[in-house]
Design a protein around this motif. Sequence first.
Motif, PDB file in Angstrom:
ATOM      1  N   GLU A   1       0.825  -1.215  -0.019  1.00 29.40           N
ATOM      2  CA  GLU A   1       0.054   0.017   0.077  1.00 29.40           C
ATOM      3  C   GLU A   1       0.924   1.246   0.076  1.00 29.40           C
ATOM      4  O   GLU A   1       1.681   1.497   0.873  1.00 29.40           O
ATOM      5  CB  GLU A   1      -0.866  -0.078   1.294  1.00 29.40           C
ATOM      6  N   LEU A   2       0.867   1.986  -1.098  1.00 29.46           N
ATOM      7  CA  LEU A   2       1.529   3.059  -1.178  1.00 29.46           C
ATOM      8  C   LEU A   2       0.862   4.676  -0.795  1.00 29.46           C
ATOM      9  O   LEU A   2      -0.147   4.650  -1.502  1.00 29.46           O
ATOM     10  CB  LEU A   2       2.240   3.299  -2.485  1.00 29.46           C
ATOM     11  N   VAL A   3       1.365   5.544  -0.054  1.00 30.56           N
ATOM     12  CA  VAL A   3       0.732   6.653   0.175  1.00 30.56           C
ATOM     13  C   VAL A   3       1.745   7.910   0.226  1.00 30.56           C
ATOM     14  O   VAL A   3       2.604   7.701   0.571  1.00 30.56           O
ATOM     15  CB  VAL A   3       0.129   6.767   1.529  1.00 30.56           C
ATOM     16  N   HIS A   4       0.987   8.839  -0.153  1.00 27.29           N
ATOM     17  CA  HIS A   4       2.018  10.178  -0.009  1.00 27.29           C
ATOM     18  C   HIS A   4       1.399  10.806   1.298  1.00 27.29           C
ATOM     19  O   HIS A   4       0.374  10.912   1.626  1.00 27.29           O
ATOM     20  CB  HIS A   4       1.906  11.090  -1.082  1.00 27.29           C
ATOM     21  N   ASN A   5       2.537  11.099   2.316  1.00 26.51           N
ATOM     22  CA  ASN A   5       2.409  11.452   3.531  1.00 26.51           C
ATOM     23  C   ASN A   5       2.907  13.033   3.638  1.00 26.51           C
ATOM     24  O   ASN A   5       3.850  13.385   4.202  1.00 26.51           O
ATOM     25  CB  ASN A   5       2.781  10.817   4.551  1.00 26.51           C
ATOM     26  N   PRO A   6       1.968  14.298   2.981  1.00 31.47           N
ATOM     27  CA  PRO A   6       2.745  15.511   2.796  1.00 31.47           C
ATOM     28  C   PRO A   6       3.087  16.117   4.177  1.00 31.47           C
ATOM     29  O   PRO A   6       3.710  16.971   4.408  1.00 31.47           O
ATOM     30  CB  PRO A   6       1.623  16.072   1.950  1.00 31.47           C
TER      31      PRO A   6
ATOM     32  N   ARG B   1       6.963  12.771   2.936  1.00 31.28           N
ATOM     33  CA  ARG B   1       7.424  11.568   2.686  1.00 31.28           C
ATOM     34  C   ARG B   1       6.514  10.732   2.114  1.00 31.28           C
ATOM     35  O   ARG B   1       5.292  10.845   2.216  1.00 31.28           O
ATOM     36  CB  ARG B   1       8.053  10.728   3.815  1.00 31.28           C
ATOM     37  N   TYR B   2       7.138   9.794   1.165  1.00 27.75           N
ATOM     38  CA  TYR B   2       6.032   8.840   0.321  1.00 27.75           C
ATOM     39  C   TYR B   2       6.362   7.690   1.294  1.00 27.75           C
ATOM     40  O   TYR B   2       7.514   7.322   1.831  1.00 27.75           O
ATOM     41  CB  TYR B   2       6.489   8.874  -1.026  1.00 27.75           C
ATOM     42  N   GLU B   3       5.559   6.939   1.576  1.00 25.96           N
ATOM     43  CA  GLU B   3       5.315   5.696   2.316  1.00 25.96           C
ATOM     44  C   GLU B   3       4.954   4.461   1.676  1.00 25.96           C
ATOM     45  O   GLU B   3       3.927   4.529   0.854  1.00 25.96           O
ATOM     46  CB  GLU B   3       4.470   5.980   3.758  1.00 25.96           C
ATOM     47  N   ALA B   4       5.550   3.274   2.284  1.00 26.04           N
ATOM     48  CA  ALA B   4       4.817   1.897   1.794  1.00 26.04           C
ATOM     49  C   ALA B   4       4.447   1.238   2.982  1.00 26.04           C
ATOM     50  O   ALA B   4       5.111   1.177   4.288  1.00 26.04           O
ATOM     51  CB  ALA B   4       6.002   1.369   1.060  1.00 26.04           C
TER      52      ALA B   4
ATOM     53  N   GLY C   1       8.407   1.085   4.832  1.00 21.65           N
ATOM     54  CA  GLY C   1       9.662   2.138   4.108  1.00 21.65           C
ATOM     55  C   GLY C   1       9.042   3.236   3.791  1.00 21.65           C
ATOM     56  O   GLY C   1       7.842   3.680   3.916  1.00 21.65           O
ATOM     57  N   PHE C   2       9.859   4.180   3.616  1.00 21.21           N
ATOM     58  CA  PHE C   2       9.466   5.562   3.392  1.00 21.21           C
ATOM     59  C   PHE C   2      10.813   6.391   2.397  1.00 21.21           C
ATOM     60  O   PHE C   2      11.973   5.843   2.497  1.00 21.21           O
ATOM     61  CB  PHE C   2       9.181   6.266   4.408  1.00 21.21           C
ATOM     62  N   ALA C   3      10.319   7.311   1.751  1.00 19.30           N
ATOM     63  CA  ALA C   3      11.438   8.130   1.174  1.00 19.30           C
ATOM     64  C   ALA C   3      10.852   9.483   1.386  1.00 19.30           C
ATOM     65  O   ALA C   3       9.579   9.991   1.186  1.00 19.30           O
ATOM     66  CB  ALA C   3      11.362   8.086  -0.428  1.00 19.30           C
ATOM     67  N   GLU C   4      12.013  10.155   2.241  1.00 26.82           N
ATOM     68  CA  GLU C   4      11.598  11.751   2.593  1.00 26.82           C
ATOM     69  C   GLU C   4      12.152  12.489   1.610  1.00 26.82           C
ATOM     70  O   GLU C   4      13.109  12.309   0.736  1.00 26.82           O
ATOM     71  CB  GLU C   4      12.657  11.908   3.900  1.00 26.82           C
TER      72      GLU C   4
ATOM     73  N   GLY D   1      11.635   0.165  -4.561  1.00 24.38           N
ATOM     74  CA  GLY D   1      11.481   0.461  -5.852  1.00 24.38           C
ATOM     75  C   GLY D   1      10.137   1.133  -5.973  1.00 24.38           C
ATOM     76  O   GLY D   1       9.714   2.060  -6.732  1.00 24.38           O
ATOM     77  N   ALA D   2       9.103   0.491  -5.250  1.00 23.79           N
ATOM     78  CA  ALA D   2       7.638   0.954  -5.224  1.00 23.79           C
ATOM     79  C   ALA D   2       7.592   2.523  -4.857  1.00 23.79           C
ATOM     80  O   ALA D   2       6.894   3.173  -5.305  1.00 23.79           O
ATOM     81  CB  ALA D   2       6.824   0.171  -4.528  1.00 23.79           C
ATOM     82  N   ILE D   3       8.574   2.493  -3.725  1.00 19.57           N
ATOM     83  CA  ILE D   3       8.397   3.977  -3.082  1.00 19.57           C
ATOM     84  C   ILE D   3       9.136   4.848  -3.950  1.00 19.57           C
ATOM     85  O   ILE D   3       8.698   6.236  -4.121  1.00 19.57           O
ATOM     86  CB  ILE D   3       9.241   4.107  -1.726  1.00 19.57           C
ATOM     87  N   ALA D   4      10.063   4.490  -4.664  1.00 17.93           N
ATOM     88  CA  ALA D   4      10.731   5.488  -5.726  1.00 17.93           C
ATOM     89  C   ALA D   4       9.706   5.923  -6.719  1.00 17.93           C
ATOM     90  O   ALA D   4       9.869   7.069  -7.132  1.00 17.93           O
ATOM     91  CB  ALA D   4      12.242   4.912  -6.113  1.00 17.93           C
ATOM     92  N   ARG D   5       9.088   5.006  -7.471  1.00 11.03           N
ATOM     93  CA  ARG D   5       8.324   5.017  -8.412  1.00 11.03           C
ATOM     94  C   ARG D   5       6.999   6.002  -7.989  1.00 11.03           C
ATOM     95  O   ARG D   5       6.545   6.949  -8.808  1.00 11.03           O
ATOM     96  CB  ARG D   5       7.776   3.704  -9.035  1.00 11.03           C
ATOM     97  N   LEU D   6       6.624   5.647  -6.848  1.00  9.64           N
ATOM     98  CA  LEU D   6       5.434   6.593  -6.399  1.00  9.64           C
ATOM     99  C   LEU D   6       5.641   8.005  -6.239  1.00  9.64           C
ATOM    100  O   LEU D   6       5.156   8.948  -6.837  1.00  9.64           O
ATOM    101  CB  LEU D   6       5.077   6.238  -4.828  1.00  9.64           C
ATOM    102  N   GLY D   7       6.886   8.378  -5.705  1.00 11.96           N
ATOM    103  CA  GLY D   7       7.452   9.629  -5.593  1.00 11.96           C
ATOM    104  C   GLY D   7       7.811  10.470  -6.892  1.00 11.96           C
ATOM    105  O   GLY D   7       7.329  11.674  -7.027  1.00 11.96           O
ATOM    106  N   LEU D   8       8.321   9.562  -7.836  1.00 11.59           N
ATOM    107  CA  LEU D   8       8.702  10.137  -9.077  1.00 11.59           C
ATOM    108  C   LEU D   8       7.811  10.424  -9.782  1.00 11.59           C
ATOM    109  O   LEU D   8       7.638  11.429 -10.624  1.00 11.59           O
ATOM    110  CB  LEU D   8       9.963   9.290  -9.595  1.00 11.59           C
ATOM    111  N   ASP D   9       6.746   9.509  -9.944  1.00 13.44           N
ATOM    112  CA  ASP D   9       5.590   9.721 -10.625  1.00 13.44           C
ATOM    113  C   ASP D   9       4.594  10.919 -10.095  1.00 13.44           C
ATOM    114  O   ASP D   9       4.144  11.773 -11.036  1.00 13.44           O
ATOM    115  CB  ASP D   9       4.558   8.402 -10.447  1.00 13.44           C
ATOM    116  N   ASP D  10       4.869  10.997  -8.802  1.00 14.33           N
ATOM    117  CA  ASP D  10       4.071  12.341  -8.184  1.00 14.33           C
ATOM    118  C   ASP D  10       4.631  13.393  -8.620  1.00 14.33           C
ATOM    119  O   ASP D  10       3.873  14.345  -9.107  1.00 14.33           O
ATOM    120  CB  ASP D  10       3.896  12.123  -6.743  1.00 14.33           C
TER     121      ASP D  10
END
Length: 96
Positions: A5-10, A14-17, A25-28, A54-63
Amino acid sequence: MSDIELVHNPALKRYEAHLDGQLAGFAEYMLADKLTVFTHTEVNPAFEGRGVGGAIARLGLDDVRDNGVNKVMALCPFIKVWIQKHPDYEPLVYGD
């Protein structure tokens, strides 16, 4: 295997999985004028090897791409290497 489950947590910038009801995991990131700076990516060791990073990276970059305004600066080594492995995201990189 559960779906990621992927979410953007503004609020936390960060983007979270999430997997199995847990933060996997997350990407800040930080925002600057027309720039999204990815600073750190972390995957819980219990979820490594399941495609979380990879799922987090794709979510953030796609956003960022869908927003259509910002460029990306990858200070985070994981995001930087992920972009290099997925050249369709290179046009997002600041300075390219």
